[in-house]
Scaffold this active site. Structure first.
Site, PDB file in Angstrom:
ATOM      1  N   LEU A   1       0.859  -1.180   0.000  1.00 42.33           N
ATOM      2  CA  LEU A   1       0.000   0.000   0.000  1.00 42.33           C
ATOM      3  C   LEU A   1       0.894   1.228   0.000  1.00 42.33           C
ATOM      4  O   LEU A   1       1.964   1.232   0.624  1.00 42.33           O
ATOM      5  CB  LEU A   1      -0.894   0.031   1.252  1.00 42.33           C
ATOM      6  N   ASP A   2       0.461   2.299  -0.681  1.00 44.03           N
ATOM      7  CA  ASP A   2       1.191   3.549  -0.630  1.00 44.03           C
ATOM      8  C   ASP A   2       1.354   3.988   0.822  1.00 44.03           C
ATOM      9  O   ASP A   2       0.505   3.701   1.680  1.00 44.03           O
ATOM     10  CB  ASP A   2       0.432   4.649  -1.379  1.00 44.03           C
ATOM     11  N   ARG A   3       2.411   4.725   1.082  1.00 47.04           N
ATOM     12  CA  ARG A   3       2.657   5.238   2.437  1.00 47.04           C
ATOM     13  C   ARG A   3       1.477   6.054   2.960  1.00 47.04           C
ATOM     14  O   ARG A   3       1.129   5.990   4.146  1.00 47.04           O
ATOM     15  CB  ARG A   3       3.923   6.103   2.436  1.00 47.04           C
TER      16      ARG A   3
ATOM     17  N   THR B   1      -1.686   5.730   2.108  1.00 43.20           N
ATOM     18  CA  THR B   1      -2.935   4.960   2.125  1.00 43.20           C
ATOM     19  C   THR B   1      -2.969   4.045   3.336  1.00 43.20           C
ATOM     20  O   THR B   1      -2.001   3.335   3.610  1.00 43.20           O
ATOM     21  CB  THR B   1      -3.069   4.122   0.846  1.00 43.20           C
TER      22      THR B   1
END
Length: 287
Positions: free
Chosen positions: A129-131, A133
């Site tokens: 997951l993106d940082r 998100t």
């Protein structure tokens, strides 16, 4: 923390040192520090043998070394464990915590926190997951089962659902759902991804709900959902990149201000377990 791996991209006309410095990881460490590590026998090949930095580079050869830990701003949110068995650990990742070490985020990552908490250096993320998100994130406990779970994601046999909020007044037609399909590419050195011409590689279904938006990605391109929302005229609340770059917002966490998280949560994940055959379903408790 695992060693940094650099794949050399230069041939024999370049030294190993220059090939390392041409990579982002090597450039971050710097020539002086790399030489010191090599002198101590801490720059090695895949078999653990020391590598001479003045030797000719060989294209596509892996070189490993450890970086000094950067000074990091602590992320003041818990990493909640949703599920734990002999194969899997599933967590509810908070906003601002990276999935795994990269760049200046090392100790303040889900992987390092979880390895320390559980005392298991074999833990590894199945996906990312993106940082910025938050939400459901899956790790494997042991290498023997990792490939089976990674194949689920690669073969798109995992149902993923996200929640998002936007201040924009999106068309009411979105209540019936809209399928967005285009081509997204992200180039090294560019903070943002871009829609480009070519075969479709990014597909999402986006539906307006009473309390925001439900987003269901069929693919997993970098920043896909953020770009698709912005492209519909409904950018996600407190997105520092889309539709416009907002450095003042992006820098807030570096100064200890976590008051404006990206309003995007990986809210649900469902799949059939490839090892046990059980139906797995996990939901985030984050809002």
């Amino acid at each position: 923390m695992d060693a940094t791996r650099v794949i050399l991209r230069h041939d024999e006309s370049t030294t190993v040192l220059d090939a390392l410095l041409a990579s982002s990881s090597g450039a971050e460490v710097g020539a002086e520090a790399l030489v010191a590590r090599a002198d101590a026998g801490e720059v090695v090949d895949i078999d653990g043998r020391p590598v001479a930095l003045d030797a000719p580079s060989r294209r596509n050869v892996a070189v490993f070394f450890y970086r000094d830990l950067p000074v990091e701003t602590p992320i003041p949110f818990d990493l909640e464990i949703l599920y734990d068995d002999e194969n899997l650990v599933v967590v509810d990742k908070p906003h601002f915590l990276a999935t795994m070490p990269r760049g200046r985020h090392v100790t303040q990552t889900a992987l390092v926190r979880l390895r320390r908490e559980l005392g298991n250096d074999a833990l590894a993320p199945v996906h990312r997951l993106d940082r910025l998100t938050a939400g459901v994130l899956v790790f494997t406990r042991r290498p023997a089962v990792r490939a089976a779970y990674q194949e689920l994601f690669a073969a798109r046999r995992v149902y993923k659902e996200y929640r998002a909020h936007s201040d924009a007044t999106a068309d009411e037609d979105l209540r019936d759902g809209i399928r967005v399909a285009n081509r997204i590419e992200k180039r090294a050195g560019d903070l943002r991804a871009h829609v480009v011409d070519g075969p479709v590689n990014a597909i999402s279904t986006i539906t307006r709900t009473d309390d925001g938006f439900r987003l269901v990605p069929e693919t997993g391109r970098t920043h896909q959902l953020r770009m698709h929302m912005a492209g519909l005229g409904a950018p996600i609340v407190d997105d520092p990149l889309y539709p416009d770059v907002r450095p003042e917002l992006a820098e807030l966490p570096d100064h200890g201000d976590f008051s404006r998280p990206l309003q995007l949560v990986a809210s649900a994940l469902r799949f059939t377990d490839p090892i046990t055959g059980a139906d797995r379903s996990f939901e985030s408790r984050r809002r």
